[in-house]
Design a protein around this motif. Structure first.
Motif, short mmCIF file in Angstrom:
data_model
loop_
_atom_site.label_atom_id
_atom_site.label_comp_id
_atom_site.label_asym_id
_atom_site.label_seq_id
_atom_site.Cartn_x
_atom_site.Cartn_y
_atom_site.Cartn_z
N ALA A 12 5.77 -15.18 -28.27
CA ALA A 12 6.54 -14.53 -27.21
C ALA A 12 7.31 -13.33 -27.76
O ALA A 12 7.40 -12.28 -27.10
N LEU A 13 7.86 -13.44 -28.96
CA LEU A 13 8.58 -12.32 -29.56
C LEU A 13 7.64 -11.14 -29.80
O LEU A 13 8.02 -9.98 -29.61
N ILE A 14 6.43 -11.44 -30.23
CA ILE A 14 5.46 -10.37 -30.45
C ILE A 14 5.11 -9.68 -29.14
O ILE A 14 5.06 -8.45 -29.04
N ARG A 15 4.88 -10.47 -28.10
CA ARG A 15 4.57 -9.89 -26.79
C ARG A 15 5.74 -9.04 -26.29
O ARG A 15 5.54 -7.97 -25.69
N LEU A 16 6.95 -9.51 -26.56
CA LEU A 16 8.14 -8.79 -26.12
C LEU A 16 8.18 -7.38 -26.71
O LEU A 16 8.66 -6.44 -26.07
N GLN A 17 7.65 -7.23 -27.92
CA GLN A 17 7.69 -5.94 -28.60
C GLN A 17 6.86 -4.87 -27.87
O GLN A 17 7.05 -3.68 -28.07
N PHE A 18 5.96 -5.32 -27.01
CA PHE A 18 5.10 -4.40 -26.27
C PHE A 18 5.59 -4.15 -24.85
O PHE A 18 4.95 -3.43 -24.08
N MET A 19 6.71 -4.74 -24.49
CA MET A 19 7.20 -4.64 -23.13
C MET A 19 7.93 -3.32 -22.89
O MET A 19 8.78 -2.92 -23.69
N PRO A 20 7.64 -2.64 -21.77
CA PRO A 20 8.34 -1.40 -21.44
C PRO A 20 9.77 -1.69 -21.01
O PRO A 20 10.06 -2.71 -20.39
N GLY A 21 10.66 -0.80 -21.36
CA GLY A 21 12.04 -0.91 -20.88
C GLY A 21 12.90 -1.91 -21.60
O GLY A 21 14.03 -2.19 -21.17
N VAL A 22 12.41 -2.48 -22.72
CA VAL A 22 13.22 -3.43 -23.50
C VAL A 22 13.50 -2.80 -24.85
O VAL A 22 12.61 -2.68 -25.70
N GLY A 23 14.73 -2.39 -25.06
CA GLY A 23 15.11 -1.75 -26.31
C GLY A 23 15.84 -2.68 -27.24
O GLY A 23 15.77 -3.91 -27.11
N LEU A 24 16.59 -2.10 -28.18
CA LEU A 24 17.31 -2.91 -29.18
C LEU A 24 18.30 -3.87 -28.53
O LEU A 24 18.40 -5.03 -28.92
N ALA A 25 19.04 -3.37 -27.55
CA ALA A 25 20.05 -4.22 -26.90
C ALA A 25 19.39 -5.40 -26.19
O ALA A 25 19.88 -6.54 -26.27
N GLY A 26 18.29 -5.14 -25.52
CA GLY A 26 17.59 -6.23 -24.82
C GLY A 26 17.03 -7.25 -25.78
O GLY A 26 17.15 -8.47 -25.55
N ARG A 27 16.43 -6.78 -26.86
CA ARG A 27 15.86 -7.73 -27.83
C ARG A 27 16.96 -8.54 -28.51
O ARG A 27 16.75 -9.71 -28.84
N ARG A 28 18.12 -7.91 -28.71
CA ARG A 28 19.23 -8.67 -29.30
C ARG A 28 19.69 -9.78 -28.34
O ARG A 28 20.02 -10.88 -28.77
N LYS A 29 19.71 -9.49 -27.04
CA LYS A 29 20.06 -10.52 -26.06
C LYS A 29 19.09 -11.71 -26.16
O LYS A 29 19.50 -12.87 -26.09
N ASP A 49 15.39 -13.97 -17.10
CA ASP A 49 16.77 -14.42 -16.86
C ASP A 49 17.70 -13.88 -17.95
O ASP A 49 18.83 -13.47 -17.66
N CYS A 50 17.22 -13.91 -19.15
CA CYS A 50 18.03 -13.46 -20.29
C CYS A 50 18.30 -11.96 -20.22
O CYS A 50 19.42 -11.50 -20.43
N LEU A 51 17.27 -11.19 -19.89
CA LEU A 51 17.41 -9.73 -19.88
C LEU A 51 18.16 -9.21 -18.67
O LEU A 51 18.79 -8.16 -18.73
N ALA A 52 18.10 -9.95 -17.58
CA ALA A 52 18.80 -9.55 -16.35
C ALA A 52 18.49 -8.11 -15.95
O ALA A 52 19.38 -7.29 -15.70
N LEU A 53 17.22 -7.79 -15.88
CA LEU A 53 16.79 -6.44 -15.54
C LEU A 53 16.86 -6.19 -14.04
O LEU A 53 16.79 -7.13 -13.24
N PRO A 54 16.98 -4.93 -13.63
CA PRO A 54 16.87 -4.60 -12.20
C PRO A 54 15.50 -5.05 -11.69
O PRO A 54 14.54 -5.16 -12.46
N GLU A 55 15.39 -5.28 -10.42
CA GLU A 55 14.19 -5.88 -9.84
C GLU A 55 12.92 -5.11 -10.17
O GLU A 55 11.90 -5.70 -10.54
N ILE A 56 12.97 -3.79 -10.05
CA ILE A 56 11.76 -2.99 -10.31
C ILE A 56 11.34 -3.10 -11.76
O ILE A 56 10.16 -3.29 -12.07
N LYS A 57 12.31 -3.01 -12.68
CA LYS A 57 11.98 -3.10 -14.11
C LYS A 57 11.50 -4.51 -14.47
O LYS A 57 10.61 -4.68 -15.31
N ALA A 58 12.09 -5.51 -13.83
CA ALA A 58 11.66 -6.89 -14.09
C ALA A 58 10.21 -7.09 -13.64
O ALA A 58 9.42 -7.75 -14.31
N GLU A 59 9.86 -6.49 -12.51
CA GLU A 59 8.49 -6.60 -12.02
C GLU A 59 7.52 -5.88 -12.95
O GLU A 59 6.42 -6.38 -13.22
N GLN A 60 7.93 -4.72 -13.46
CA GLN A 60 7.08 -3.99 -14.40
C GLN A 60 6.85 -4.79 -15.67
O GLN A 60 5.73 -4.85 -16.19
#
Length: 295
Positions: A12-29, A49-60
């Motif tokens: 899951a951490l590896i997949r997270l590294q390829f996700m758009p809109g998730v930077g250092l702050a998001g990965r630290r969360k 749930d952890c990232l608490a992204l806006p709806e559009i970014k969460a869908e992306q």
């Protein structure tokens, strides 16, 4: 069960590294969530749930997570080199201590070089003969101790530090701000290839990631994190080298600086570091003594 949990969360951490809109702050969360809930699977639902992204970014993000091509992309990165997560036993201890430790690292070369904290050498891209002469005189003695020389594979001081380590049969690690398949600057392509074959090159970014201004300060924290000490030579007041040095100070690394003339803009950063408490370096013995003190 514990091994299965770690395998799933590692993937899951590896997949997270390829996700758009998730930077250092998001990965630290995400990492903080995993530390607080060590027995919880990092599912897509938990991640959102952890990232608490806006709806559009969460869908992306969700669409990218479910993309059938993502597994192929990850496989290509595995085939190109080594993929290491913060959950792995061979993740560098010094780096893991950092405030914003990278959750995933892509590398090619001798990963064993990360198992010993090294000396980070940073300085101006437009370095003068002062840096070149000083480093050529001093670094060979440091290289002979087999401590890894860590730098950023940029032009100037970075390239010289790597080249000296190779020439004197030492160890060196290049930390870059692009994917491993991209050389920036292009002039260092041959040097980067050499390091991948005989030394080590590390990146936080997947294959195909091009240069961007924000990625180089992010890269600098990894340079400092892999080191026990940071040596700065010729740095302007507002420079990436000072970013690396200041991160080193924040992370309790030993910071050394080569003093210069007060009228020289490229020495202003080093002189400021010394005024702030960095160790002034006037001979190689100072470097060797500081490294021994820290080891």
């Amino acid at each position: 069960m514990e091994r299965l949990l770690q395998t799933i969360n590692r993937d899951a951490l590896i997949r997270l590294q390829f996700m758009p809109g998730v930077g250092l702050a998001g990965r630290r969360k995400v990492w903080q969530f995993m530390q607080a809930e060590p027995n919880v699977l990092l599912t897509l639902t938990n991640l959102l749930d952890c990232l608490a992204l806006p709806e559009i970014k969460a869908e992306q993000l969700a669409n990218c997570w479910r993309d059938s091509q993502l597994s192929n992309t990850i496989t290509r990165n595995h085939q190109f080199g080594k993929v290491t997560t913060i959950l792995d036993e061979d993740y560098p201890t010094y780096l893991k201590e950092m405030y914003a430790a990278p959750l995933v690292l892509f590398s090619r070369g001798n990963w064993q070089l990360t198992q010993q904290a090294g000396l980070a050498v940073v300085g101006a891209r437009q370095a003068t003969a002062y840096s070149y002469t000083t480093l050529k005189q001093w670094l060979p003695a440091v290289i002979a101790t087999k401590i890894p020389i860590i730098s950023g594979l940029a032009v100037g001081v970075d390239a010289l530090s790597h080249q000296l380590a190779v020439q004197h049969n030492g160890h060196t690690i290049g930390v870059i701000g692009t994917g491993l398949d991209i050389a920036y600057p292009a002039a260092n392509r041959s040097l980067q290839q050499t390091l991948m074959q005989t030394q080590l090159v590390i990146s936080e970014y997947p294959l195909g990631t091009g240069p961007a201004r924000h990625r180089f300060p992010e890269r600098n924290r990894i340079i400092a994190g892999l080191a026990q000490s940071v040596l700065v030579t010729e740095a302007a007041i507002h420079s990436g080298s000072l970013i690396t040095a200041n991160i080193g100070l924040q992370e309790n690394r030993n910071v050394m600086a080569i003093p210069g003339r007060v009228t020289d803009p490229l020495s202003a950063g080093c002189n400021a570091l010394i005024s702030a408490g960095a160790t002034p370096v006037c001979n190689v013995e100072t470097i060797l003594n500081e490294l021994q003190f820290q080891s």
